[in-house]
Motif scaffolding. Structure first.
Motif, PDB file in Angstrom:
ATOM      1  N   TRP A 263       1.261   5.677   0.212  1.00 40.44           N
ATOM      2  CA  TRP A 263       0.800   6.986   0.322  1.00 40.44           C
ATOM      3  C   TRP A 263       1.539   8.061  -0.570  1.00 40.44           C
ATOM      4  O   TRP A 263       2.747   8.109  -0.231  1.00 40.44           O
ATOM      5  CB  TRP A 263       0.588   7.249   1.902  1.00 40.44           C
TER       6      TRP A 263
ATOM      7  N   ALA B  56       0.022  11.975   2.593  1.00 42.84           N
ATOM      8  CA  ALA B  56      -1.537  11.951   2.425  1.00 42.84           C
ATOM      9  C   ALA B  56      -2.161  10.878   3.477  1.00 42.84           C
ATOM     10  O   ALA B  56      -1.504  10.027   3.777  1.00 42.84           O
ATOM     11  CB  ALA B  56      -2.060  11.734   1.079  1.00 42.84           C
ATOM     12  N   THR B  57      -3.179  11.218   3.981  1.00 47.97           N
ATOM     13  CA  THR B  57      -3.832  10.376   4.936  1.00 47.97           C
ATOM     14  C   THR B  57      -4.589   9.224   4.363  1.00 47.97           C
ATOM     15  O   THR B  57      -4.965   8.091   4.980  1.00 47.97           O
ATOM     16  CB  THR B  57      -4.909  11.352   5.974  1.00 47.97           C
ATOM     17  N   THR B  58      -4.903   9.469   3.035  1.00 51.57           N
ATOM     18  CA  THR B  58      -5.530   8.419   2.057  1.00 51.57           C
ATOM     19  C   THR B  58      -4.667   7.801   1.181  1.00 51.57           C
ATOM     20  O   THR B  58      -3.996   8.443   0.608  1.00 51.57           O
ATOM     21  CB  THR B  58      -6.801   8.987   1.361  1.00 51.57           C
ATOM     22  N   ALA B  59      -4.593   6.301   1.374  1.00 48.10           N
ATOM     23  CA  ALA B  59      -3.685   5.676   0.280  1.00 48.10           C
ATOM     24  C   ALA B  59      -3.964   5.900  -1.294  1.00 48.10           C
ATOM     25  O   ALA B  59      -4.944   6.020  -1.630  1.00 48.10           O
ATOM     26  CB  ALA B  59      -3.608   4.086   0.581  1.00 48.10           C
ATOM     27  N   SER B  60      -2.777   5.965  -1.924  1.00 49.41           N
ATOM     28  CA  SER B  60      -3.004   6.413  -3.419  1.00 49.41           C
ATOM     29  C   SER B  60      -3.632   4.895  -4.112  1.00 49.41           C
ATOM     30  O   SER B  60      -4.400   5.066  -5.115  1.00 49.41           O
ATOM     31  CB  SER B  60      -1.773   6.656  -3.880  1.00 49.41           C
ATOM     32  N   TYR B  61      -2.877   3.675  -3.788  1.00 55.76           N
ATOM     33  CA  TYR B  61      -3.357   2.595  -4.197  1.00 55.76           C
ATOM     34  C   TYR B  61      -2.747   1.485  -3.337  1.00 55.76           C
ATOM     35  O   TYR B  61      -1.955   1.650  -2.454  1.00 55.76           O
ATOM     36  CB  TYR B  61      -2.957   2.527  -5.546  1.00 55.76           C
ATOM     37  N   SER B  62      -3.316   0.332  -3.554  1.00 53.29           N
ATOM     38  CA  SER B  62      -2.990  -0.954  -2.895  1.00 53.29           C
ATOM     39  C   SER B  62      -2.990  -2.204  -3.888  1.00 53.29           C
ATOM     40  O   SER B  62      -3.843  -2.147  -4.761  1.00 53.29           O
ATOM     41  CB  SER B  62      -3.998  -1.253  -1.715  1.00 53.29           C
TER      42      SER B  62
ATOM     43  N   THR C  22       0.888  -1.172  -0.117  1.00 52.10           N
ATOM     44  CA  THR C  22       0.021   0.153   0.004  1.00 52.10           C
ATOM     45  C   THR C  22       0.933   1.273   0.019  1.00 52.10           C
ATOM     46  O   THR C  22       1.811   1.175   0.890  1.00 52.10           O
ATOM     47  CB  THR C  22      -0.838  -0.106   1.475  1.00 52.10           C
TER      48      THR C  22
END
Length: 229
Positions: free
Chosen positions: A128, A141-147, A126
Motif C-alpha cells: 500500500w 492508501a486503503t486500496t493496495a497498489s499491487y500484489s 502486497t
C-alpha cells in the motif's frame, strides 16, 4: 561338399535358436539403454528441482529480509507516540511499515507491506502506498497498489516451523495465538524477526526440501543485535 550345396546351406539363414538368442540379447541391450536414459533423466529432473527450490527460497528470503530491515515507526499528527513498525505480527502473516525502495529522493515515502501465505502455499507480497497528510506526516492508501507472488512451493504450514517468529531485545520469543497477531504491546517490543523458508519445488518428493532461516534485526529502532535464547 560341392559349391552349389554350400551356397544352398548358406541361403537357409538363421535357425530358430539363433534367432531367439539374438532377440534376447537385443532386448537386454534395449532394456539397459532405456534404464540408463530414465535414470539420467530422473537425476537431471531432481537436480533441477533442488536448484529451483534453492532459488525460490533465496529470492523470497532476500525480499522479506530487506523489507524488515527497513521497517520503521510512523509518526502520527498530534500524537507523541508513533505507530509501531508492525500493524500485524502473526505466524503466517506479517504487515510492516517500511521505507523500502526509497531511492535518492529527499522525501522518501514509506510503504505498508504484507507478507502472507495463501491457500496454494505461496508467499504473497502486497503493498500500500503512502501519501502526505498535514504537510509532513504520512497516511496509507486503503486500496493496495499491487500484489505479487514472491515464493511458490512452500511446504504446508506447521506450528513448529512458522514463516515468522518474533523476539524482543532480550532474545525472548513473542508468540502470537494461532491464526492471530501479537497484541499492540507485544508488537512494540519486537526487536527482530526470524524468517523461515521451507520450499519443495520438486513434486516427485525424491529430493529434500530446501530450508533457509534468517534472524533479521530492526536497525531503525536502534536495537543492537538480538541473541535468541
Amino acid at each position: 561338399m560341392s559349391l552349389l550345396r554350400r551356397l544352398r546351406r548358406e541361403d537357409q539363414g538363421l535357425t530358430l535358436v539363433e534367432l531367439m538368442v539374438a532377440m534376447g540379447v537385443s532386448g537386454l541391450l534395449l532394456t539397459l539403454v532405456v534404464a540408463m536414459f530414465v535414470t539420467s533423466t530422473r537425476s537431471v529432473t531432481d537436480q533441477q528441482g533442488a536448484v529451483a527450490s534453492s532459488r525460490l527460497a533465496s529470492t523470497a528470503m532476500n525480499e522479506v529480509t530487506r523489507v524488515v530491515r527497513a521497517g520503521t515507526e510512523i509518526p502520527v499528527y498530534g500524537n507523541s507516540v508513533n505507530n509501531p513498525v508492525f500493524d500485524y505480527a502473526g505466524a503466517e502473516k506479517m504487515i510492516i511499515n517500511s521505507f523500502i525502495d526509497a531511492g535518492s529522493t529527499t522525501d522518501p515515502a514509506p510503504w505498508r507491506i504484507q507478507f502472507s501465505r495463501n491457500a496454494k502455499n505461496e508467499l504473497v507480497e502486497t503493498r500500500w502506498a503512502a501519501h502526505h497528510v498535514y504537510t509532513t506526516y504520512w497516511a496509507f492508501a486503503t486500496t493496495a497498489s499491487y500484489s505479487r507472488i514472491v515464493a511458490r512451493s512452500l511446504l504446508p504450514a506447521e506450528s513448529a516451523s512458522p514463516l515468522f517468529r518474533y523476539y524482543d531485545k532480550n532474545g525472548d520469543q513473542l508468540t502470537p495465538s494461532a491464526g492471530a497477531s501479537l497484541s499492540t504491546t507485544q508488537i512494540r517490543n519486537i526487536a527482530a524477526v526470524q524468517v523461515t523458508m521451507n520450499v519443495q519445488a520438486n513434486g516427485s518428493g525424491r529430493t529434500d526440501p530446501v530450508r533457509l532461516q534468517n534472524l533479521v534485526g530492526l536497525p531503525n529502532l536502534g536495537v543492537a543485535r538480538v541473541e535468541v535464547k
